[in-house]
Each structure stands twice: as C-alpha cells, then as structure tokens.
Write an enzyme that holds these catalytic residues in place. Structure first.
Site, short mmCIF file in Angstrom:
data_model
loop_
_atom_site.label_atom_id
_atom_site.label_comp_id
_atom_site.label_asym_id
_atom_site.label_seq_id
_atom_site.Cartn_x
_atom_site.Cartn_y
_atom_site.Cartn_z
N ASP A 43 39.62 35.37 34.06
CA ASP A 43 40.55 35.56 34.63
C ASP A 43 42.09 34.57 33.94
O ASP A 43 41.33 33.72 33.53
CB ASP A 43 41.37 35.83 36.51
CG ASP A 43 41.19 34.33 37.14
OD1 ASP A 43 40.23 34.14 36.13
OD2 ASP A 43 42.63 34.07 37.76
N GLU A 71 40.26 32.78 39.75
CA GLU A 71 40.68 31.58 39.43
C GLU A 71 42.12 30.91 39.24
O GLU A 71 42.76 30.08 40.54
CB GLU A 71 39.91 30.64 38.77
CG GLU A 71 40.18 29.12 39.17
CD GLU A 71 41.08 28.28 38.70
OE1 GLU A 71 40.79 27.30 38.67
OE2 GLU A 71 41.55 28.99 37.41
N1 BES Z 1 41.04 25.27 34.17
C1 BES Z 1 42.10 24.73 35.77
C2 BES Z 1 41.93 24.15 35.72
C3 BES Z 1 41.57 22.01 35.01
C4 BES Z 1 42.49 22.18 33.42
C5 BES Z 1 41.20 21.70 35.06
C6 BES Z 1 42.47 21.24 32.81
C7 BES Z 1 40.79 19.80 34.01
C8 BES Z 1 41.75 20.25 32.43
C9 BES Z 1 42.12 25.95 36.40
O1 BES Z 1 41.95 26.80 35.61
C10 BES Z 1 43.76 25.67 36.35
O2 BES Z 1 44.77 26.33 36.17
N2 BES Z 1 43.38 26.01 38.01
C11 BES Z 1 44.76 25.83 38.74
C12 BES Z 1 44.50 26.31 40.05
C13 BES Z 1 45.71 26.26 40.92
C14 BES Z 1 46.04 28.44 40.63
C15 BES Z 1 44.92 26.62 42.31
C16 BES Z 1 45.48 24.47 38.97
O3 BES Z 1 45.24 23.40 38.46
O4 BES Z 1 47.16 24.71 38.77
MN MN Z 2 39.90 27.27 34.53
MN MN Z 3 44.12 26.97 34.37
#
Ligand code: BES
Ligand code: MN
Ligand code: MN
Length: 457
Positions: A89, A153
């Site tokens: 997603d 996610e």
């Molecule tokens: N892949 C990211 C998290 C990430 C990005 C980790 C760059 C390290 C470096 C993930 O898809 C993300 O965006 N997570 C969200 C989580 C939320 C929707 C619960 C975030 O961190 O905002």
């Molecule tokens: Mn991600």
């Molecule tokens: Mn993300």
C-alpha cells in the site's frame, strides 16, 4: 555466489524494472476507502509476482480490511527460516500539482524511478521478490523464506496485529527482515537499529452551533480556530519541551557514551538545511538534530483547518476547528498511555467557550533492535561485501508499528535492511528510488541469507 547473482541481475535488470512499474501503476492508497479495489488489485499482482518468482503456498489472506499476501519457500527444515515483511500500500499522492510526472505513471529519469511507492515500499519490497527469483534461478538459496506483504502499513496496520496473533504457526520463523527504511548515503551504507513509535490523534473544537458573522459576533464568543491555535501553541514551551504532564516520564535516557557515539555519524547540518531550503532548524533545546530525530520524542500538527478556506475573503467565525496531531515516541514510552495523557491534557486546557472531541486514530510502539546479534552481524557482512565498505548502525525517526509486535507477539527480532535515502521524497511529491539502490538491494539480500545461515548454525 555473489557473481552468480550479479550476472543474473545484469541479464534481467530491465525486466525487473518493467515488472515493478506494473505494480507502481496501481494506486493502492490504503487510507482512502475509494481505492479499496485498487488496493486489492495490487495485492493480486504482488501475489502473481511472488508465484512467478518461485514461491510456494502463495495465497491472498483476507482480513477485515485490505488483504495480506503470503507465500513461502521452505526447502530444508534444518536451515533457518526468515520472515520477509513489506507493504504494497502507499500514501495518498496529494498535492498532485507538485509532481513533475503523474504519481501513478512511473518514469525512469537520471537513474531513478519516479512515482508514488517507488521507495516506500513497493520498490524495496519488490527487491525481495526479485532476490528470491535470482536465488532460485541460480540455486543459491541459503535460508527458508516466508513472505508477508501487507496492504495497511500506511494506515496503521490495524488488521495485521490480529493476523499475526492468529497465524503464529504459519509465521513461525527465526527472524524478520524488512526493507522499508533508509541508508545514510549510497557510499555510506547503514543498518537501522531503532525506530520511533507514534500516537496520532485528531482534536475537534466546537464553539457556537453555526458559523457566525465575524462582525456581528466578533469579540463576544470564543473562536474555535483562535482557541485551537492557543492550545496547540501551549503544548511546547520556549525550549521546545512538550508540556503535557507525564509525557517524558517513561522516556529512556541515553548514556553519554551512546550520545558521543552518535556524534560520529556523518552529518552535515548545512547540507541538511540546504536540502530542505530552510535557513534554520528548530527542536528541543539541549539536543543535536540527530538526537531530536531519534532518541527524543516530538509533537507535530499534521493538518489544521476550519472556517473559510476558499478564494477571497469571507467574514466568518467558524463553528468548528480541527487539527491532526502526531507524537513520535521513543524507547519505553507507550503509545496508548501517551494518547490518554494527550487527551486528558487537551480536555483540561480547553476553555469553557468550546466543546472538545478527541479521536485516537492509530498508534504504534517504538522498535529497538539489539546490535550485538548474529542477525546484525550477518547484515553487516553482507552490506560490507556488496558496498565494499562497512555499514554503520543508525536510529531513525519514523515508525513501522508492526516491528514491535513481531517481537511481542511472535518473539522475533527484526533486521531493518532499508536501501532508500532520506532524499527519496517518500510521502512527498516526486517520490523516487535510485536504480542503484534497487539493484544493490537485490544483490545484498542473498548475501545476507548466506551469512545468516553460516552464523546461525
Ligand atoms: N517506511 C516508512 C517508515 C520509515 C521511513 C522508516 C523512512 C524509516 C525511514 C513507513 O511506511 C511509514 O511511513 N510509516 C508511518 C507509520 C504510520 C502510518 C503508523 C510513519 O512513520 O508515519
Ligand atoms: Mn514504508
Ligand atoms: Mn510510509
């Protein structure tokens, strides 16, 4: 083995990108119900790709939300089993007018592929599918693999927790590997060993029961927009410290040695500011930028609205004002506890002239990976071999809520093996992913399995 894999990548490199592009074309935006059909379409295409790569027992697992793609390759029960997690997603692509090419019509330009999800996480997830294909084709598999690729996610992984709780047997493994994080630079490879948690809430204030003429009533009633701004401004003091009572109670303090260690991480503040086109940075007093981003929690408004937002001027006192607020959390903070402290505090500071509604959207716990494990040792060795330099361990500021649950529900440690860069504009317009990074990931992943098998046995 490295040569076999490299040769296979070289012979198939254009096809790999073409196949990725087909997945990127589908707008699998999980947060918006309007795209539910596309999310399912993307799941089915990922499933097809996993099958084509040679995975067995491939299936679409239904949940109360978007489906989960599962597949495995179990070829020798005596070898370690690695659970590969990724997500198909993506985030919404808005604002669309800021994209140089449409977000769901991917293009390759200057060695990078542009489009929503190229880095986060379709491109990175797809490296694992192509690594599987390459290992099967060259007969170089060293570990049993299970794939768990979800579609929620970006909207909080709500149904995945249920799934992993129910499917403990199916997901039995020795560890988890995820490519959904960043490296410091293409010539400074790094392995992520900590992620922050998150609490995400919405605050809605209601003043008068209807929008009012701002002259007829101006000066007499509480304006919910003004009040919301005052309340938000009071959530941090002049040092950038969050004022919610109890907010820092559980924050794990970082030792002076560790903080000194963090100073060695290559970081250029001028370059950082330049990249963002800002003249100055801002954050909690007493901490460096890297510390503010990793070992300290923070609070941000992600969206705020109310009143007249169209062209021109309209004189109005709005009935309602709303803000979406996230708090990034660090080791030992609990997302539910923080959400409760926030809610209580907001209700406490709201004046009698407005009514308050607080909605808790989603939360996730911080993730901390031990650095002295065989998993990290294998990850280090594989990267050192493929990049030609030793990687360093870093913490990151973003969140992947399922990592803490893999630990608490399945008892599995995770290796965060991301190949993206912070400059890849994930969640932003013109998201991209370097072809160098894409191919380097496909090259490094099989090496990881090789070293993990050696070290684990
Ligand atoms: N892949 C990211 C998290 C990430 C990005 C980790 C760059 C390290 C470096 C993930 O898809 C993300 O965006 N997570 C969200 C989580 C939320 C929707 C619960 C975030 O961190 O905002
Ligand atoms: Mn991600
Ligand atoms: Mn993300």
């Amino acid at each position: 083995m490295k040569d076999l894999i490299l040769k296979y990548i070289d012979q198939n490199k254009d096809r790999f990108v073409e196949e990725l592009i087909e997945i990127l074309k589908i707008p699998s935006i999980s947060t918006d119900p309007q795209y539910a059909g596309d999310v399912r379409k993307a799941a089915k295409l990922v499933l097809e790709n996993l099958k084509q790569a040679g995975a067995d027992n491939v299936e679409l697992c239904e949940t109360d939300g978007h489906p989960i793609v599962y597949g495995d390759k179990i070829f020798d029960q005596s070898l370690p089993t690695v659970l590969v997690y990724g997500h198909y997603d993506v985030q919404p692509a808005e604002p669309l007018d800021l994209w140089d090419s449409p977000p769901f019509e991917p293009v390759v330009k200057d060695g990078k592929i542009y489009g929503r999800g190229t880095c986060d996480d379709k491109g990175q997830m797809f490296m694992h599918i192509k690594a599987l294909e390459a290992m099967i084709a060259t007969d170089t598999l060293n570990c049993n693999l299970k794939f768990l690729i979800e579609g929620e996610e970006e909207s909080g992984s709500e149904n995945l927790e249920n799934f992993i709780t129910k499917e403990k047997e199916k997901l039995k493994a020795d560890m988890v590997i995820i490519s959904d994080t960043s490296m410091l630079a293409n010539d400074v490879p790094s392995i992520t060993v900590a992620l922050r948690g998150i609490s995400y809430l919405e605050v809605e204030l209601t003043g008068p029961n209807v929008d009012l003429h701002s002259g007829v009533y101006g000066g007499t009633v509480g304006n919910p927009i003004d009040i919301l701004c005052e309340m938000i401004a009071s959530l941090k003091d002049e040092n950038g410290t969050i004022t919610i009572p109890g907010f820092y109670d559980d924050v794990q303090t970082t030792s002076d040695e560790e903080r000194a260690e963090m100073l060695k991480i290559p970081y250029d503040e001028e370059k950082y500011k330049k990249g963002l086109n800002v003249d100055a940075l801002k954050g909690e007093a007493g901490y460096t930028t890297i510390e503010r981003n990793t070992i300290r929690p923070c609070l941000d408004v992600n969206g705020i609205w109310g009143g007249y937002m169209g062209e021109g001027a309209k004189t109005v006192i709005a009935s309602k004002a709303t803000a979406k607020i996230s708090m990034r959390l660090v080791a030992n903070q609990d997302s539910k506890k923080i959400a409760q402290l926030f809610t209580d505090h907001i209700k406490n500071i709201a004046p009698a002239s407005v009514k308050v509604k607080v909605t808790d959207f989603h939360g996730g716990e911080p993730a901390i990976c031990p650095t002295d494990s065989v998993e990290i040792e294998a990850a280090n060795k594989a990267m050192e071999e493929s990049f030609g330099v030793k990687p360093i361990c870093t913490r990151e500021g973003a969140s992947i809520p399922i990592v803490a649950l893999f630990d608490s529900v399945l008892g599995l440690k995770t290796v965060l093996y991301g190949f993206g860069l912070n400059s890849d504009a994930i969640h932003s317009p013109n998201e991209h992913y370097g072809l160098f990074n894409f191919y380097k990931g496909i090259e490094t992943i099989p090496l990881f399995y090789k070293y993990y098998r050696e070290l684990k046995q």
